[in-house]
Design an enzyme around this catalytic site. Structure first.
Site, PDB file in Angstrom:
ATOM      1  N   HIS A   1       0.868  -1.201   0.000  1.00 49.05           N
ATOM      2  CA  HIS A   1       0.000   0.000   0.000  1.00 49.05           C
ATOM      3  C   HIS A   1       0.894   1.237   0.000  1.00 49.05           C
ATOM      4  CE1 HIS A   1      -3.721   2.185   1.758  1.00 49.05           C
ATOM      5  NE2 HIS A   1      -2.841   3.098   1.373  1.00 49.05           N
TER       6      HIS A   1
ATOM      7  N   HIS B   1       1.498   5.366  -1.817  1.00 49.76           N
ATOM      8  CA  HIS B   1       1.040   6.467  -2.671  1.00 49.76           C
ATOM      9  C   HIS B   1       2.258   7.032  -3.393  1.00 49.76           C
ATOM     10  CE1 HIS B   1      -2.990   6.639  -0.830  1.00 49.76           C
ATOM     11  NE2 HIS B   1      -2.342   6.155   0.217  1.00 49.76           N
ATOM     12  N   LEU B   2       2.277   6.877  -4.705  1.00 51.96           N
ATOM     13  CA  LEU B   2       3.428   7.385  -5.469  1.00 51.96           C
ATOM     14  C   LEU B   2       3.125   8.716  -6.148  1.00 51.96           C
ATOM     15  CD1 LEU B   2       4.933   4.117  -7.036  1.00 51.96           C
ATOM     16  CD2 LEU B   2       5.495   5.230  -4.870  1.00 51.96           C
ATOM     17  N   ARG B   3       1.869   9.167  -6.051  1.00 49.43           N
ATOM     18  CA  ARG B   3       1.468  10.482  -6.582  1.00 49.43           C
ATOM     19  C   ARG B   3       1.768  10.613  -8.075  1.00 49.43           C
ATOM     20  NH1 ARG B   3      -1.412  10.710  -2.065  1.00 49.43           N
ATOM     21  NH2 ARG B   3      -0.396  11.689  -0.307  1.00 49.43           N
TER      22      ARG B   3
ATOM     23  N   ASN C   1      -5.579   7.082  -5.755  1.00 52.68           N
ATOM     24  CA  ASN C   1      -6.294   8.326  -5.426  1.00 52.68           C
ATOM     25  C   ASN C   1      -5.590   9.577  -5.951  1.00 52.68           C
ATOM     26  OD1 ASN C   1      -4.239   7.940  -3.498  1.00 52.68           O
ATOM     27  ND2 ASN C   1      -5.341   9.056  -1.902  1.00 52.68           N
TER      28      ASN C   1
ATOM     29  N   LYS D   1      -9.428  -0.475  -5.099  1.00 50.51           N
ATOM     30  CA  LYS D   1      -9.405   0.188  -3.794  1.00 50.51           C
ATOM     31  C   LYS D   1     -10.680   0.987  -3.590  1.00 50.51           C
ATOM     32  CE  LYS D   1      -7.830   1.885   0.023  1.00 50.51           C
ATOM     33  NZ  LYS D   1      -6.594   2.607   0.287  1.00 50.51           N
TER      34      LYS D   1
ATOM     35  N   HIS E   1     -10.585   1.139   2.488  1.00 47.71           N
ATOM     36  CA  HIS E   1     -10.240   2.077   3.556  1.00 47.71           C
ATOM     37  C   HIS E   1     -11.448   2.052   4.495  1.00 47.71           C
ATOM     38  CE1 HIS E   1      -8.397   6.028   5.013  1.00 47.71           C
ATOM     39  NE2 HIS E   1      -9.477   5.821   5.764  1.00 47.71           N
TER      40      HIS E   1
ATOM     41  N   HIS F   1      -4.628  -0.670   6.260  1.00 47.90           N
ATOM     42  CA  HIS F   1      -4.010   0.105   7.344  1.00 47.90           C
ATOM     43  C   HIS F   1      -4.833   0.072   8.628  1.00 47.90           C
ATOM     44  CE1 HIS F   1      -6.803   2.919   5.625  1.00 47.90           C
ATOM     45  NE2 HIS F   1      -6.017   3.293   4.648  1.00 47.90           N
TER      46      HIS F   1
ATOM     47  N   ASP G   1       1.485   2.648   3.509  1.00 46.62           N
ATOM     48  CA  ASP G   1       0.627   3.821   3.342  1.00 46.62           C
ATOM     49  C   ASP G   1       1.471   5.086   3.329  1.00 46.62           C
ATOM     50  OD1 ASP G   1      -1.651   5.199   2.797  1.00 46.62           O
ATOM     51  OD2 ASP G   1      -2.431   5.189   4.846  1.00 46.62           O
TER      52      ASP G   1
ATOM     53  N   HIS H   1       3.217  14.497   1.231  1.00 48.04           N
ATOM     54  CA  HIS H   1       2.568  15.787   0.937  1.00 48.04           C
ATOM     55  C   HIS H   1       3.649  16.850   1.047  1.00 48.04           C
ATOM     56  CE1 HIS H   1      -1.684  14.486   1.160  1.00 48.04           C
ATOM     57  NE2 HIS H   1      -1.259  13.620   2.065  1.00 48.04           N
TER      58      HIS H   1
ATOM     59  N   ALA I   1      -3.607  14.850   5.401  1.00 46.81           N
ATOM     60  CA  ALA I   1      -3.391  13.575   6.112  1.00 46.81           C
ATOM     61  C   ALA I   1      -2.387  12.729   5.345  1.00 46.81           C
ATOM     62  CB  ALA I   1      -4.714  12.826   6.237  1.00 46.81           C
TER      63      ALA I   1
HETATM   64  O1  DOR Z   1      -3.317   9.586   5.738  1.00 50.20           O
HETATM   65  C1  DOR Z   1      -3.650   9.188   4.641  1.00 50.20           C
HETATM   66  N1  DOR Z   1      -3.159   9.749   3.511  1.00 50.20           N
HETATM   67  N2  DOR Z   1      -4.566   8.222   4.547  1.00 50.20           N
HETATM   68  C2  DOR Z   1      -5.093   7.860   3.362  1.00 50.20           C
HETATM   69  O2  DOR Z   1      -5.938   6.987   3.357  1.00 50.20           O
HETATM   70  C3  DOR Z   1      -4.710   8.550   2.122  1.00 50.20           C
HETATM   71  C4  DOR Z   1      -3.390   9.168   2.237  1.00 50.20           C
HETATM   72  C5  DOR Z   1      -3.067  10.147   1.130  1.00 50.20           C
HETATM   73  O3  DOR Z   1      -3.351   9.824  -0.035  1.00 50.20           O
HETATM   74  O4  DOR Z   1      -2.511  11.188   1.422  1.00 50.20           O
HETATM   75 ZN    ZN Z   2      -3.294   5.047   1.618  1.00 50.17          ZN
END
Ligand code: DOR
Ligand code: ZN
Length: 335
Positions: free
Chosen positions: A12, A14-16, A40, A95, A134, A168, A240, A244, A256
């Site tokens: 899990h 996030h590679l953006r 996402n 997802k 989630h 998570h 996870d 950011h 988050a």
């Molecule tokens: O803290 C989080 N950040 N929880 C998530 O489910 C998504 C993630 C994000 O994409 O920043």
């Molecule tokens: Zn996530």
């Protein structure tokens, strides 16, 4: 002292996209042989064409690292049998984010038990596509995950051949739910093995520890530690890791997400070592996922040594988990 981890997997991450992706994707591909990439983006990864295009962009940055990014589709109620049949050869995972529950989930899935959602679960079950959820409701923040548990049970019971991943997990309630149905599995992040809400907001507010689901109570963290340290076979590592930019974390309306990709293996080694459970780390970061998903990862060995490592204050514009702290383990070699 040294240990070797074979084929580490991050189930899990996030590679953006764009500039952020060019910084963070290589930090995952360097240390992991395989990762499950979350969908996402804005707009989300909605269909096979989106997923293939996203995978190509990731591969263009990670191509020399003997690394496979596996793609997920974003669950939405317009998924049809035709879309899923087409997706199946490329994507084994979908997802589901309940609407508004986290970064970029706005407005999509209003009910996880709608007739339409159930119809899609049925098709996924037939096609052997895995459902990642989630699992949080819109209730009081500390109760969101526990209150979601009945949904997992209902879906697991109604679709016994659908593999369901409780993503998570952060609570004892989720740990206790895991063994209620054979088709329920879970991922656990790095930070939820270490921190509680006290670390996030008990004293000075720590925006870089703020993520969804939020870290909970000591008994919750201990239940997760018990699962991870014993390498419970239905649990695998999913960082996870969610980068950011610094200004979106250190501001009113903090985003988050905890960024942990480049330091997860080192911190995990410290956690397992201090608990006297280093022997179980291989299962938690690789073997369990290989068994759950029946996959063959790329061959990669990470050699960790017990030597102090100072976590960098920043990777480009992103402040990592435990920035500036010294930990006991460092990466010696990746081969
Ligand atoms: O803290 C989080 N950040 N929880 C998530 O489910 C998504 C993630 C994000 O994409 O920043
Ligand atoms: Zn996530």
């Amino acid at each position: 002292m040294e240990i070797q981890i074979h084929n580490p997997l991050d189930m899990h991450v996030h590679l953006r996209d764009a500039d952020m992706m060019s910084v963070v994707a290589p930090l995952t591909s360097k240390y992991f042989s395989w990762a499950l990439v979350m969908p996402n983006l804005v707009p989300p990864v909605m269909n096979t064409a989106d997923a293939i295009w996203y995978r190509q962009r990731i591969e263009s940055l990670t191509g020399n690292d003997n690394f496979t990014p596996f793609m997920t589709l974003f669950f939405h109620e317009w998924l049809t049998r035709e879309i899923l049949e087409k997706a199946k050869d490329h994507i084994m995972w979908i997802k589901l984010y309940p609407a508004w529950i986290t970064t970029n989930s706005e407005g999509w899935v209003k009910s996880v038990l709608s007739e339409k959602a159930k119809e899609i679960f049925g098709i996924m079950e037939e096609l052997g596509i895995v459902l990642h959820i989630h699992g949080e409701t819109g209730d009081f923040v500390m109760d969101r995950e526990a209150n979601f548990m009945p949904n997992y049970l209902e879906i697991a019971k109604a679709f016994p051949n659908l593999t369901i991943i409780m993503e998570h997990i952060t609570t004892k309630a989720a740990a206790d739910t895991l063994d209620m149905f054979p088709n329920l599995y879970a991922t656990i992040t790095l930070q939820h093995l270490e921190i509680t809400l006290d670390d996030v907001a008990g004293w000075a507010l720590k925006p870089h520890l703020f993520c969804k689901p939020i870290a909970k109570r000591y008994e919750d963290r201990d239940a997760l530690l018990e699962l991870a340290l014993s390498a419970h076979p239905k649990v695998s590592f999913g960082s996870d890791s969610a980068p950011h930019p610094q200004h979106t974390k250190e501001c009113p309306g903090c985003a988050a997400g905890v960024f942990s990709a480049p330091i997860s293996l080192q911190v995990l080694a410290q956690i397992f070592d201090r608990a006297g459970k280093l022997d179980n780390l291989q299962k938690f970061v690789s073997d369990n996922a290989v068994n759950i998903y029946k996959i063959t990862p790329n061959t990669k060995t990470v050699i960790l040594e017990k030597k102090d490592f100072v976590i960098p204050e920043k990777y480009w514009d992103v402040v990592p988990y435990r920035a500036g702290e010294t930990i006991d383990w460092s990466i010696k070699e990746v081969k």
